[in-house]
Design an enzyme around this catalytic site. Structure first.
Site, PDB file in Angstrom:
ATOM      1  CD  GLU A 260      37.708   3.793  34.110  1.00 12.08           C
ATOM      2  OE1 GLU A 260      38.840   4.118  33.698  1.00 12.08           O
ATOM      3  OE2 GLU A 260      36.796   4.616  34.322  1.00 12.08           O
ATOM      4  CG  ASP A 262      43.671  -1.204  32.011  1.00 13.35           C
ATOM      5  OD1 ASP A 262      44.138  -0.673  33.044  1.00 13.35           O
ATOM      6  OD2 ASP A 262      43.273  -0.542  31.030  1.00 13.35           O
TER       7      ASP A 262
HETATM    8  O1  G3I Z   1      35.999   9.756  18.238  1.00 15.19           O
HETATM    9  C1  G3I Z   1      37.105  10.603  17.892  1.00 15.19           C
HETATM   10  C2  G3I Z   1      37.393  10.510  16.442  1.00 15.19           C
HETATM   11  O2  G3I Z   1      36.292  10.974  15.707  1.00 15.19           O
HETATM   12  C3  G3I Z   1      38.663  11.301  16.141  1.00 15.19           C
HETATM   13  O3  G3I Z   1      39.014  11.115  14.804  1.00 15.19           O
HETATM   14  C4  G3I Z   1      39.809  10.852  17.029  1.00 15.19           C
HETATM   15  C5  G3I Z   1      41.068  11.681  16.826  1.00 15.19           C
HETATM   16  O4  G3I Z   1      41.787  11.840  18.016  1.00 15.19           O
HETATM   17  O5  G3I Z   1      39.405  10.981  18.353  1.00 15.19           O
HETATM   18  C6  G3I Z   1      38.305  10.191  18.683  1.00 15.19           C
HETATM   19  O6  G3I Z   1      38.003  10.385  20.029  1.00 15.19           O
HETATM   20  C7  G3I Z   1      38.884   9.764  20.920  1.00 15.19           C
HETATM   21  C8  G3I Z   1      38.077   8.832  21.783  1.00 15.19           C
HETATM   22  O7  G3I Z   1      38.885   8.296  22.815  1.00 15.19           O
HETATM   23  C9  G3I Z   1      37.460   7.685  21.019  1.00 15.19           C
HETATM   24  O8  G3I Z   1      38.441   6.882  20.491  1.00 15.19           O
HETATM   25  C10 G3I Z   1      39.527  10.837  21.776  1.00 15.19           C
HETATM   26  O9  G3I Z   1      40.412  11.627  20.984  1.00 15.19           O
HETATM   27  C11 G3I Z   1      40.308  10.206  22.895  1.00 15.19           C
HETATM   28  O10 G3I Z   1      40.760  11.234  23.774  1.00 15.19           O
HETATM   29  C12 G3I Z   1      39.409   9.289  23.659  1.00 15.19           C
HETATM   30  O11 G3I Z   1      40.148   8.683  24.667  1.00 15.19           O
HETATM   31  C13 G3I Z   1      39.406   8.132  25.720  1.00 15.19           C
HETATM   32  C14 G3I Z   1      39.775   8.798  27.022  1.00 15.19           C
HETATM   33  O12 G3I Z   1      39.074   8.170  28.094  1.00 15.19           O
HETATM   34  C15 G3I Z   1      39.433  10.268  27.025  1.00 15.19           C
HETATM   35  O13 G3I Z   1      40.001  10.877  28.063  1.00 15.19           O
HETATM   36  C16 G3I Z   1      39.701   6.659  25.784  1.00 15.19           C
HETATM   37  O14 G3I Z   1      39.191   6.017  24.619  1.00 15.19           O
HETATM   38  C17 G3I Z   1      39.073   6.049  27.009  1.00 15.19           C
HETATM   39  O15 G3I Z   1      39.526   4.739  27.179  1.00 15.19           O
HETATM   40  C18 G3I Z   1      39.445   6.851  28.246  1.00 15.19           C
HETATM   41  O16 G3I Z   1      38.762   6.294  29.325  1.00 15.19           O
HETATM   42  C19 G3I Z   1      39.065   6.845  30.599  1.00 15.19           C
HETATM   43  C20 G3I Z   1      37.801   6.772  31.424  1.00 15.19           C
HETATM   44  O17 G3I Z   1      36.739   7.383  30.763  1.00 15.19           O
HETATM   45  C21 G3I Z   1      38.014   7.375  32.791  1.00 15.19           C
HETATM   46  N1  G3I Z   1      39.140   6.786  33.463  1.00 15.19           N
HETATM   47  C22 G3I Z   1      40.357   6.746  32.710  1.00 15.19           C
HETATM   48  C23 G3I Z   1      40.154   6.089  31.359  1.00 15.19           C
HETATM   49  C24 G3I Z   1      41.447   5.960  30.601  1.00 15.19           C
HETATM   50  O18 G3I Z   1      41.979   7.210  30.310  1.00 15.19           O
END
Ligand code: G3I
Length: 583
Positions: A260, A262
């Site tokens: 991951e 960055d």
């Molecule tokens: O898809 C929903 C959408 O329908 C909704 O309207 C919106 C409102 O909050 O949320 C959307 O989901 C979000 C999702 O990303 C897609 O964009 C979640 O809230 C949000 O929590 C989620 O965040 C992701 C995060 O993991 C979750 O903990 C990040 O994109 C993603 O980059 C991040 O990735 C993680 C790895 O899996 C593990 N290591 C750390 C890394 C960074 O935190």
């Protein structure tokens, strides 16, 4: 791969990138990945996202689409559409897919976290989930982050629904082991990873991950690698510690993936970083890539996103961003160029165990003039290079690839990614060992010590497998086969290598002419265990010196049928797995 890429050519032209990183990574045998969002791949109004992702990277991982919540939104149903988009896209553009992730404390659906399930029920749910998801993508996802972020920073096991609240009924790392075993039975060929953050260097968490990995390796639990997330800042901590940690993991025989990567920067209200910050970021990218390239088992580097336009950073770390290789306009940043420099400058890594006879694939030493193949995963021209003549001799330089024995360049038969074939210089004669080094584009590998043998006879085989039907002709130059068997009392022409020292002061790379150099040592042959007379034992006329021809008279007493043919030179015999059909 090139064919598939051509399909994407119009998209690639939009992005106007040189594909430098992808090609250099392919030359090094490593994967360059990006976390991706299927919605953006399908966004036809911003086709440059798919173009950059498909053109610049050879590995893809869904940033969210394979996590428990998104892929298993209700107990009775799965939502595979977005994950399928990633997998289908990868197929179209020639990428491999990493799966992320099966067991995690975050992004779990409410039906799961609020279901008040017992440990037994949770265990059944998780087994069925892993079986369904891994099973569906078996053969299409090559590596899985099976368990993600299971340790606290102090090295203790994180309290999660899967570990202890209430857990699946196993304590400590046993639940991780169980998940790995379930994933392994759902797809025995997939590489299975444990993935975590802040475990890149040497600290309590990485020590705990290492201890678990060592225990799993010792007990043959199906764990194949450790994912180091690499969410870095402008102060990434000790690079030496990262190096040490990767060394100890790969010393266990496990792979390392940067999963991951960055490097987040402070940004202004428009999301822009200063030139100085971008330059420091570029250096950090360079340095961590260079560490990975030191270890052949560090096999993938993946950034957590494609473009600074879409990144998880600004929402989680307000005031930070600009963490990736491409800016918000999809232009390569200084980090892209420094990543490329690290690849171009990195020394290839070779090992003596990758060096074998080109005929028998037998290792453990080389003979003067032996035609060999060196395998590895960290070197080579991306396009197959065939032999070239240079001043009438077979060249020892193919597209800036060279193989040196005690500094003497060996004539090259071919070179390509991960494989180079050469003729061992005759100058190793009389030595007990030789130092071998590979050089690509002026950068030398480590030197490895290879034993030198007086001879190492081997017969080429028709299907180049090293066993079965030998590359053998009748006197009319027709291949010996079941329908054209060797005649008893007749002569056969057998082709091989590994004869050792030759007469007539053989010159490396020269083509054999008159007088034809002869093998200096004693040569004898048996077919089906029966001694046969060797009428000629020397250079293959017109071939590069080191390629050998043996004219052997098939003794009348040789039994009929498919028989082993063995050539002995000095005190060493060719492997008996090579055969000839006798009438
Ligand atoms: O898809 C929903 C959408 O329908 C909704 O309207 C919106 C409102 O909050 O949320 C959307 O989901 C979000 C999702 O990303 C897609 O964009 C979640 O809230 C949000 O929590 C989620 O965040 C992701 C995060 O993991 C979750 O903990 C990040 O994109 C993603 O980059 C991040 O990735 C993680 C790895 O899996 C593990 N290591 C750390 C890394 C960074 O935190």
């Amino acid at each position: 791969m090139m064919f598939r890429l051509l399909l994407l050519l119009p998209l690639g032209l939009l992005a106007l990138q040189g594909q430098d990183l992808r090609l250099l990574c392919e030359q090094r045998g490593i994967k360059l990945g990006a976390a991706a969002d299927p919605t953006r791949i399908l966004d036809t109004k911003e086709i440059v996202y798919a173009a950059t992702l498909g053109w610049e990277f050879n590995q893809i991982e869904p940033e969210n689409a394979m996590k428990f919540g998104p892929i298993h939104p209700s107990q009775a149903s799965y939502s595979f559409g977005p994950a399928d988009t990633i997998v289908n896209f990868s197929n179209a553009v020639g990428q491999v897919v990493r799966g992320h992730t099966l067991v995690w404390h975050s992004q779990n659906p409410d039906w799961l976290t609020k279901g008040n399930f017992s440990s037994k029920e949770l265990s059944d749910i998780l087994q069925s989930h892993i079986n369904t998801v891994v099973g569906r993508y078996a053969g299409r996802v090559y590596a899985w982050d099976v368990v993600n972020e299971a340790f606290n920073d102090n090295g203790t096991i994180r309290s999660t629904i899967w570990s202890d609240s209430p857990g699946i009924g196993l304590t400590g790392t046993a639940y991780i082991e169980q998940a790995l075993r379930w994933a392994n039975s759902a797809d025995p060929k997939a590489l299975l990873f444990y993935n975590d953050y802040s475990a890149e260097g040497m600290n309590a968490k990485s020590n705990a991950v290492y201890a678990m990995a060592k225990d799993f390796v010792t007990r043959k639990v199906p764990l194949h690698g450790i994912g180091l997330q690499m969410h870095l800042t402008l102060t990434p901590g000790s690079l030496a510690d990262i190096d040490t940690n990767i060394k100890r993991i790969t010393d266990l025989g496990l792979q390392v993936h940067f999963t991951e990567l960055d490097v987040r920067l402070p940004v202004d209200s428009s999301g822009n970083a200063t030139a100085a910050a971008l330059a420091t970021q570029a250096q950090i990218y360079h340095d961590v890539v260079a560490i990975c390239l030191k270890y052949p088992l560090c096999t993938a580097i993946q950034t957590w996103g494609v473009t600074d336009k879409y990144s998880w950073i600004p929402s989680v770390f307000p005031g930070f961003g600009a963490a990736l290789l491409f800016d918000t306009s999809y232009k390569p940043k200084p980090a892209y160029n420094s990543f490329r420099d690290a690849l171009a400058q990195a020394a290839p890594v070779i090992s003596a165990s990758g060096l074998v006879s080109a005929a028998s694939y037998e290792g453990n030493g080389v003979a003067p003039g032996e035609i060999v193949v060196l395998y590895g995963n960290t070197f080579g021209p991306s396009i197959l290079q065939l032999p070239q003549l240079d001043g009438g001799k077979v060249s020892s330089n193919l597209s800036s690839a060279r193989l040196l024995f005690d500094g003497v360049p060996a004539p090259l038969i071919y070179a390509r990614v991960g494989q180079v074939s050469a003729v061992v210089p005759f100058a190793v004669e009389g030595k007990t060992t030789t130092q071998m080094q590979y050089e690509y584009q002026g950068v030398k590998s480590n030197a490895v010590t290879v034993p030198v043998l007086a001879s190492k006879p081997a017969i080429f085989t028709l299907d180049t497998s090293g066993t079965g039907a030998g590359a053998i002709l009748d006197p009319n130059y027709q291949v010996i086969t079941a329908s054209n068997p060797a005649r008893k009392g007749g002569v056969i022409l057998v082709f091989g290598t590994g004869g050792g020292a030759m007469t007539d002061n053989p010159q490396d790379g020269a083509l054999a002419g008159v007088p034809l150099p002869q093998i200096r040592d004693t040569v004898s042959a048996t077919i089906g265990g029966v001694d046969c007379k060797v009428l000629y034992k020397g250079a293959l006329p017109g071939g590069v010196l080191g390629a050998l021809q043996f004219n052997i008279e098939v003794a009348a007493g040789v039994p009929s049928g498919v028989r082993p043919i063995v050539i002995t030179i000095g005190n060493k015999s060719s492997p008996s797995a090579v055969t000839v059909v006798v009438e």
